[in-house]
Write an enzyme that holds these catalytic residues in place. Structure first.
Site, PDB file in Angstrom:
ATOM      1  N   ASP A 187      12.913  -4.857   6.132  1.00 44.60           N
ATOM      2  CA  ASP A 187      11.874  -3.841   6.320  1.00 44.60           C
ATOM      3  C   ASP A 187      12.525  -2.588   6.893  1.00 44.60           C
ATOM      4  OD1 ASP A 187       9.742  -2.237   6.938  1.00 44.60           O
ATOM      5  OD2 ASP A 187       8.527  -3.832   7.808  1.00 44.60           O
ATOM      6  N   HIS A 192       9.551   2.085  12.177  1.00 47.10           N
ATOM      7  CA  HIS A 192       9.876   1.041  13.139  1.00 47.10           C
ATOM      8  C   HIS A 192      11.240   1.223  13.805  1.00 47.10           C
ATOM      9  CE1 HIS A 192       6.414  -0.838  11.338  1.00 47.10           C
ATOM     10  NE2 HIS A 192       7.003  -0.864  10.163  1.00 47.10           N
ATOM     11  N   ILE A 207       6.906   1.373  16.374  1.00 48.04           N
ATOM     12  CA  ILE A 207       6.021   0.214  16.529  1.00 48.04           C
ATOM     13  C   ILE A 207       6.625  -1.008  15.847  1.00 48.04           C
ATOM     14  CG2 ILE A 207       3.956   1.628  16.763  1.00 48.04           C
ATOM     15  CD1 ILE A 207       3.330   1.023  13.816  1.00 48.04           C
ATOM     16  N   GLY A 210       4.151  -5.027  11.200  1.00 49.27           N
ATOM     17  CA  GLY A 210       2.992  -5.909  11.120  1.00 49.27           C
ATOM     18  C   GLY A 210       3.361  -7.292  10.625  1.00 49.27           C
TER      19      GLY A 210
END
Length: 284
Positions: A187, A192, A207, A210
């Site tokens: 990812d 991120h 962050i 998810g």
């Protein structure tokens, strides 16, 4: 640019070959926080190759990429990546995922729902090896500003929380650097990692992915309800309802019934703000 729904849904599946080794599975599990206690046999089954078991959520990163992003390059889809949110995820496994292997993966847009101010694109990714089907992943991508084209709104997917206290509750701490470790499984979304990019999106700091939270939640169910038996999981579906800041503690509340666990995940340090909702694990 408006989505051409007919072109997106009518396009033939895109096909790719993927492969993975045991170290890819181990890295994924470490990115979820496995192995925090290196003396715990329950954690070593996620981290040592001689006893390795594979969480079904590994399907979301198998092959070292994010197959759901294929939906944004499908015919008829031309959207601003800054306007895309990962809204929901469902993984169904047809048999246990091996700790290493090669598979053919196909992806196609199966639906585009009109939510008014936004559209929800549903991408289906299916993987199979020489022995047959392995998994099916459905990803829901929320596309801001792409709705209003007169299409079907699609199902709501909302679940009522059980009217009783949870049967099990578990707190799962995350680490400040967890997003940096998890990103090594494929990812590479800059939301991120570089702080300056997160700031452009309105966040004080990067962050947590998810899908990392999703994997942590599934691991918690496997550990607390299924006695560590990853091969008992049949599917796991969730809706992403909030963000996680690396370093926060996740509180997983579980309501159990035969063959089914309903759960919620909240951020403890932010007054139990919802992170994952409408989440169900189905199992043998």
């Amino acid at each position: 640019m408006p989505i051409d729904v007919a072109a997106a849904v009518g396009a033939p599946p895109a096909e790719t070959s993927i492969s993975w080794q045991h170290k890819d599975v181990q890295l994924y599990h470490l990115g979820l926080g496995a192995g925090t206690d290196p003396l715990d046999p329950a954690e070593l089954r996620y981290t040592l190759e001689d006893r390795l078991t594979v969480l079904p959520s590994f399907a979301t990163v198998a092959g070292g990429g994010m197959a759901m992003m294929d939906g944004l390059s499908a015919p008829g889809v031309d959207v601003d990546l800054m306007a895309v949110l990962h809204a929901g995820q469902r993984v169904e496994v047809h048999r246990p995922i091996p700790s290493g292997g090669t598979a053919t993966q196909t992806s196609r847009v199966v639906a585009v729902h009109d939510k008014g101010k936004a559209a929800v694109l549903v991408l289906r990714v299916e993987a199979a090896d020489a022995d047959g089907p392995l998994w099916t992943c459905d990803s829901e991508l929320y596309l801001r500003g792409e709705g209003g084209f007169g299409g079907d709104r699609g199902p709501s997917g909302r679940l009522e929380r059980p009217d009783r206290a949870p049967d099990l509750t578990a707190d799962r701490p995350t680490t400040p650097g967890q997003a940096l470790l998890y990103r090594l499984s494929g990812d590479w979304n800059p939301l991120h990692s570089p702080p300056e990019f997160a700031a452009l999106a309105g966040f004080d700091r990067p962050i947590l992915q998810g899908l990392c939270t999703y994997g942590i939640a599934l691991k918690t169910v496997v550990d607390r309800v299924l006695d560590g038996a990853t091969d008992r999981v049949r599917s796991c579906a969730t809706r992403f309802s909030g963000v996680v800041v690396p370093g926060e503690t996740l509180r997983v509340r579980m309501w159990t019934s035969p063959g089914r666990v309903q759960l919620t995940v909240t951020a403890v340090e932010r007054d139990d703000a919802d992170v994952l909702t409408d989440t169900v694990v189905e199992h043998d």
